[in-house]
Scaffold this motif. Sequence first.
Motif, PDB file in Angstrom:
ATOM      1  N   GLU A  47      40.167  45.159  35.447  1.00 35.45           N
ATOM      2  CA  GLU A  47      41.328  45.744  36.106  1.00 35.45           C
ATOM      3  C   GLU A  47      40.826  46.584  37.268  1.00 35.45           C
ATOM      4  O   GLU A  47      40.002  47.489  37.086  1.00 35.45           O
ATOM      5  CB  GLU A  47      42.139  46.608  35.132  1.00 35.45           C
ATOM      6  CG  GLU A  47      43.484  47.045  35.706  1.00 35.45           C
ATOM      7  CD  GLU A  47      44.349  47.761  34.683  1.00 35.45           C
ATOM      8  OE1 GLU A  47      45.503  48.087  35.019  1.00 35.45           O
ATOM      9  OE2 GLU A  47      43.873  47.994  33.557  1.00 35.45           O
ATOM     10  N   THR A 116      43.216  52.940  37.359  1.00 31.81           N
ATOM     11  CA  THR A 116      43.603  51.537  37.278  1.00 31.81           C
ATOM     12  C   THR A 116      45.114  51.441  37.429  1.00 31.81           C
ATOM     13  O   THR A 116      45.824  52.455  37.404  1.00 31.81           O
ATOM     14  CB  THR A 116      43.188  50.918  35.932  1.00 31.81           C
ATOM     15  OG1 THR A 116      43.914  51.566  34.876  1.00 31.81           O
ATOM     16  CG2 THR A 116      41.685  51.084  35.695  1.00 31.81           C
ATOM     17  N   ARG A 164      44.068  40.098  40.836  1.00 34.18           N
ATOM     18  CA  ARG A 164      42.872  39.715  40.106  1.00 34.18           C
ATOM     19  C   ARG A 164      42.431  38.351  40.585  1.00 34.18           C
ATOM     20  O   ARG A 164      43.217  37.412  40.639  1.00 34.18           O
ATOM     21  CB  ARG A 164      43.123  39.687  38.591  1.00 34.18           C
ATOM     22  CG  ARG A 164      41.847  39.590  37.790  1.00 34.18           C
ATOM     23  CD  ARG A 164      42.076  39.772  36.308  1.00 34.18           C
ATOM     24  NE  ARG A 164      42.631  38.588  35.685  1.00 34.18           N
ATOM     25  CZ  ARG A 164      42.673  38.376  34.373  1.00 34.18           C
ATOM     26  NH1 ARG A 164      42.212  39.299  33.548  1.00 34.18           N
ATOM     27  NH2 ARG A 164      43.198  37.277  33.878  1.00 34.18           N
TER      28      ARG A 164
END
Length: 262
Positions: A47, A116, A164
Amino acid sequence: MNYFFVLKKSIPFFFLAVLFSCASKKDMIYYQDVDALGTQEKSNSYEIKIQPDDLLMILVSAEDPEIAIPFNITTNVTGAANPDGMGIQSSQLYLVDDQGCIEFPVLGKLKVSGLTRSEFLNSIQNKIANYIKNPIVNLRIMNFKVSIQGEVTTPGTYPISSERITLIEALSRAGDLTVYGKRNNILIIREIDGIKSYNRVDITKAGFMNSPFYYLAQNDVVYVEPNQNKINVAAVNPSTGLIFSVVSILITLTTLIITTSK
Protein backbone atom coordinates in the motif's frame (compact mmCIF):
# COMPACT_ATOMS: atom_id res chain seq x y z
CA MET A 1 40.35 -22.36 -54.79
CA ASN A 2 40.96 -18.63 -54.25
CA TYR A 3 41.69 -18.69 -50.53
CA PHE A 4 42.13 -14.93 -50.33
CA PHE A 5 38.65 -14.42 -51.74
CA VAL A 6 37.22 -16.81 -49.15
CA LEU A 7 39.18 -15.10 -46.39
CA LYS A 8 38.00 -11.68 -47.52
CA LYS A 9 34.36 -12.74 -47.40
CA SER A 10 34.75 -14.50 -44.07
CA ILE A 11 36.36 -11.72 -42.04
CA PRO A 12 33.16 -9.65 -41.45
CA PHE A 13 31.40 -12.72 -40.12
CA PHE A 14 34.39 -13.51 -37.92
CA PHE A 15 34.22 -10.03 -36.37
CA LEU A 16 30.50 -10.38 -35.76
CA ALA A 17 30.98 -13.76 -34.11
CA VAL A 18 33.57 -12.31 -31.76
CA LEU A 19 31.44 -9.29 -30.88
CA PHE A 20 28.18 -11.12 -30.20
CA SER A 21 27.95 -14.25 -28.11
CA CYS A 22 24.67 -16.11 -27.81
CA ALA A 23 22.59 -15.15 -24.78
CA SER A 24 22.03 -18.06 -22.43
CA LYS A 25 18.63 -19.21 -21.23
CA LYS A 26 19.31 -17.99 -17.68
CA ASP A 27 19.83 -14.45 -18.98
CA MET A 28 16.56 -14.22 -20.89
CA ILE A 29 13.75 -16.19 -19.23
CA TYR A 30 11.65 -14.72 -16.41
CA TYR A 31 10.57 -16.53 -13.19
CA GLN A 32 12.95 -19.43 -13.78
CA ASP A 33 12.55 -20.95 -10.31
CA VAL A 34 8.84 -20.25 -9.92
CA ASP A 35 7.96 -23.94 -9.46
CA ALA A 36 10.20 -24.12 -6.41
CA LEU A 37 8.14 -21.47 -4.64
CA GLY A 38 5.04 -23.64 -4.50
CA THR A 39 1.60 -22.22 -3.77
CA GLN A 40 1.62 -19.00 -1.79
CA GLU A 41 -1.09 -18.68 0.83
CA LYS A 42 -1.21 -14.92 0.44
CA SER A 43 0.17 -12.72 -2.30
CA ASN A 44 2.63 -9.97 -1.47
CA SER A 45 0.64 -6.79 -0.76
CA TYR A 46 1.76 -3.21 -0.88
CA GLU A 47 0.00 0.00 0.00
CA ILE A 48 1.58 3.25 -1.13
CA LYS A 49 2.19 6.10 1.26
CA ILE A 50 1.25 9.71 0.65
CA GLN A 51 4.23 11.93 -0.13
CA PRO A 52 4.93 15.67 -0.56
CA ASP A 53 3.83 16.97 -3.98
CA ASP A 54 1.12 14.32 -4.25
CA LEU A 55 -2.13 15.66 -5.67
CA LEU A 56 -5.04 14.25 -3.69
CA MET A 57 -8.70 14.24 -4.66
CA ILE A 58 -10.77 14.07 -1.47
CA LEU A 59 -14.55 13.94 -1.55
CA VAL A 60 -16.70 13.89 1.57
CA SER A 61 -20.31 12.71 1.45
CA ALA A 62 -23.05 11.91 3.93
CA GLU A 63 -26.64 10.73 4.05
CA ASP A 64 -27.68 14.36 3.95
CA PRO A 65 -25.61 15.99 1.15
CA GLU A 66 -26.15 19.46 2.60
CA ILE A 67 -24.28 18.55 5.76
CA ALA A 68 -21.18 17.50 3.79
CA ILE A 69 -20.94 20.76 1.80
CA PRO A 70 -18.63 22.57 4.28
CA PHE A 71 -16.10 19.74 3.96
CA ASN A 72 -15.86 20.09 0.19
CA ILE A 73 -14.44 23.15 -1.50
CA THR A 74 -17.18 24.57 -3.69
CA THR A 75 -15.87 26.18 -6.86
CA ASN A 76 -16.68 25.67 -10.49
CA VAL A 77 -15.86 22.47 -12.37
CA THR A 78 -12.96 22.94 -14.80
CA GLY A 79 -11.74 21.06 -17.81
CA ALA A 80 -8.84 19.49 -15.93
CA ALA A 81 -8.31 15.84 -16.70
CA ASN A 82 -7.10 12.95 -14.62
CA PRO A 83 -4.97 10.05 -15.99
CA ASP A 84 -8.14 8.39 -17.30
CA GLY A 85 -8.93 11.43 -19.43
CA MET A 86 -12.13 12.19 -17.48
CA GLY A 87 -13.08 15.64 -16.24
CA ILE A 88 -12.66 16.27 -12.52
CA GLN A 89 -13.46 19.00 -10.03
CA SER A 90 -10.21 20.87 -9.55
CA SER A 91 -11.82 22.31 -6.44
CA GLN A 92 -11.48 18.93 -4.71
CA LEU A 93 -7.72 18.62 -5.35
CA TYR A 94 -5.30 19.12 -2.50
CA LEU A 95 -1.56 19.47 -3.08
CA VAL A 96 0.58 18.01 -0.30
CA ASP A 97 3.12 20.69 0.60
CA ASP A 98 6.82 20.19 1.33
CA GLN A 99 5.96 19.74 5.00
CA GLY A 100 3.65 16.86 4.12
CA CYS A 101 0.46 18.76 4.98
CA ILE A 102 -2.77 19.88 3.32
CA GLU A 103 -5.26 22.59 4.25
CA PHE A 104 -8.67 20.95 4.64
CA PRO A 105 -12.01 22.76 5.08
CA VAL A 106 -13.21 22.98 8.68
CA LEU A 107 -10.44 20.69 9.95
CA GLY A 108 -7.57 23.01 9.01
CA LYS A 109 -4.01 21.78 8.42
CA LEU A 110 -3.65 18.01 8.33
CA LYS A 111 -0.40 16.04 8.33
CA VAL A 112 -0.80 13.40 5.62
CA SER A 113 2.69 12.55 4.39
CA GLY A 114 3.82 9.08 5.41
CA LEU A 115 0.28 7.78 5.86
CA THR A 116 -1.12 4.96 3.77
CA ARG A 117 -4.48 5.37 2.10
CA SER A 118 -6.29 3.38 4.79
CA GLU A 119 -4.50 5.24 7.60
CA PHE A 120 -5.46 8.61 6.14
CA LEU A 121 -9.07 7.59 5.57
CA ASN A 122 -9.43 6.30 9.14
CA SER A 123 -7.89 9.48 10.51
CA ILE A 124 -9.99 11.97 8.54
CA GLN A 125 -13.21 10.00 8.96
CA ASN A 126 -12.74 10.03 12.74
CA LYS A 127 -12.20 13.80 12.66
CA ILE A 128 -15.22 14.47 10.44
CA ALA A 129 -17.34 12.13 12.57
CA ASN A 130 -17.27 14.85 15.23
CA TYR A 131 -19.42 16.92 12.87
CA ILE A 132 -21.21 14.39 10.63
CA LYS A 133 -22.77 11.05 11.45
CA ASN A 134 -21.33 8.17 9.36
CA PRO A 135 -19.30 10.29 6.92
CA ILE A 136 -17.99 8.73 3.73
CA VAL A 137 -14.60 9.90 2.47
CA ASN A 138 -13.18 9.01 -0.95
CA LEU A 139 -9.49 9.52 -1.61
CA ARG A 140 -7.45 9.20 -4.78
CA ILE A 141 -3.89 10.15 -5.71
CA MET A 142 -4.27 11.94 -9.03
CA ASN A 143 -0.64 12.27 -10.13
CA PHE A 144 0.52 8.69 -9.65
CA LYS A 145 3.13 7.98 -12.32
CA VAL A 146 6.24 5.88 -12.92
CA SER A 147 9.14 6.47 -15.32
CA ILE A 148 10.74 3.63 -17.27
CA GLN A 149 14.12 4.11 -18.92
CA GLY A 150 16.78 2.08 -20.68
CA GLU A 151 16.39 -1.11 -22.66
CA VAL A 152 12.61 -1.26 -23.06
CA THR A 153 10.62 -0.93 -26.28
CA THR A 154 8.97 2.39 -25.41
CA PRO A 155 10.64 4.22 -22.52
CA GLY A 156 8.75 7.10 -20.98
CA THR A 157 6.69 8.33 -18.05
CA TYR A 158 3.40 6.49 -17.54
CA PRO A 159 0.43 7.83 -15.54
CA ILE A 160 -1.24 5.16 -13.41
CA SER A 161 -5.00 5.35 -13.01
CA SER A 162 -5.12 2.91 -10.09
CA GLU A 163 -3.06 3.15 -6.92
CA ARG A 164 -1.19 -0.10 -7.30
CA ILE A 165 0.97 -1.39 -10.13
CA THR A 166 3.56 -4.15 -10.24
CA LEU A 167 7.00 -3.90 -11.80
CA ILE A 168 5.96 -6.45 -14.43
CA GLU A 169 2.83 -4.47 -15.33
CA ALA A 170 4.91 -1.31 -15.69
CA LEU A 171 7.49 -3.02 -17.92
CA SER A 172 4.65 -4.44 -20.02
CA ARG A 173 3.25 -0.94 -20.55
CA ALA A 174 6.67 0.02 -21.88
CA GLY A 175 6.55 -2.84 -24.37
CA ASP A 176 8.71 -5.19 -22.25
CA LEU A 177 12.49 -5.41 -22.26
CA THR A 178 14.41 -5.53 -25.52
CA VAL A 179 16.76 -8.45 -26.16
CA TYR A 180 19.55 -6.16 -24.97
CA GLY A 181 18.05 -5.52 -21.51
CA LYS A 182 19.63 -7.04 -18.40
CA ARG A 183 16.83 -8.91 -16.70
CA ASN A 184 18.79 -9.77 -13.58
CA ASN A 185 19.81 -6.26 -12.50
CA ILE A 186 16.90 -3.82 -12.94
CA LEU A 187 17.36 -0.62 -10.98
CA ILE A 188 14.44 0.96 -9.10
CA ILE A 189 14.97 4.46 -7.74
CA ARG A 190 12.48 5.35 -5.02
CA GLU A 191 12.15 8.51 -2.96
CA ILE A 192 10.46 8.49 0.44
CA ASP A 193 10.38 11.59 2.65
CA GLY A 194 13.07 13.22 0.53
CA ILE A 195 15.46 10.27 0.79
CA LYS A 196 16.29 8.34 -2.37
CA SER A 197 17.02 4.62 -2.34
CA TYR A 198 18.58 2.57 -5.13
CA ASN A 199 17.39 -1.01 -5.38
CA ARG A 200 18.23 -3.91 -7.69
CA VAL A 201 15.70 -6.49 -8.84
CA ASP A 202 16.29 -9.78 -10.67
CA ILE A 203 13.13 -10.71 -12.60
CA THR A 204 14.67 -13.98 -13.80
CA LYS A 205 14.13 -15.24 -10.25
CA ALA A 206 10.53 -15.63 -9.13
CA GLY A 207 11.43 -14.64 -5.57
CA PHE A 208 11.42 -10.96 -6.54
CA MET A 209 7.62 -11.09 -6.38
CA ASN A 210 7.96 -11.19 -2.58
CA SER A 211 10.28 -8.17 -2.46
CA PRO A 212 9.23 -4.61 -1.49
CA PHE A 213 9.80 -3.59 -5.10
CA TYR A 214 7.37 -5.95 -6.78
CA TYR A 215 4.79 -3.17 -6.37
CA LEU A 216 5.91 0.27 -7.52
CA ALA A 217 5.33 3.49 -5.63
CA GLN A 218 4.36 6.84 -7.13
CA ASN A 219 7.24 8.56 -8.96
CA ASP A 220 9.42 5.44 -9.01
CA VAL A 221 12.07 5.37 -11.74
CA VAL A 222 12.77 1.99 -13.36
CA TYR A 223 16.02 1.67 -15.31
CA VAL A 224 16.88 -1.39 -17.40
CA GLU A 225 20.61 -1.65 -17.99
CA PRO A 226 21.98 -2.72 -21.40
CA ASN A 227 23.70 -6.08 -21.53
CA GLN A 228 27.25 -6.62 -22.80
CA ASN A 229 26.10 -7.18 -26.38
CA LYS A 230 24.48 -3.74 -26.48
CA ILE A 231 27.56 -2.17 -24.94
CA ASN A 232 29.69 -3.84 -27.62
CA VAL A 233 27.42 -2.47 -30.33
CA ALA A 234 27.65 1.05 -28.91
CA ALA A 235 31.43 0.85 -28.61
CA VAL A 236 32.18 -0.76 -31.96
CA ASN A 237 29.50 0.54 -34.29
CA PRO A 238 31.09 3.90 -35.17
CA SER A 239 34.31 2.28 -36.37
CA THR A 240 33.12 -1.11 -37.61
CA GLY A 241 32.71 0.00 -41.21
CA LEU A 242 36.17 1.60 -41.22
CA ILE A 243 37.79 -1.54 -39.77
CA PHE A 244 36.14 -3.78 -42.35
CA SER A 245 37.19 -1.42 -45.15
CA VAL A 246 40.82 -1.32 -44.03
CA VAL A 247 40.98 -5.09 -43.67
CA SER A 248 39.37 -5.53 -47.08
CA ILE A 249 41.89 -3.16 -48.72
CA LEU A 250 44.81 -4.97 -47.08
CA ILE A 251 43.57 -8.32 -48.34
CA THR A 252 43.08 -6.93 -51.83
CA LEU A 253 46.61 -5.47 -51.88
CA THR A 254 48.08 -8.72 -50.59
CA THR A 255 46.24 -10.65 -53.30
CA LEU A 256 47.53 -8.27 -56.01
CA ILE A 257 51.12 -8.50 -54.75
CA ILE A 258 51.07 -12.28 -54.68
CA THR A 259 49.39 -12.45 -58.10
CA THR A 260 51.87 -10.09 -59.77
CA SER A 261 54.85 -11.84 -58.19
CA LYS A 262 53.99 -15.14 -59.82
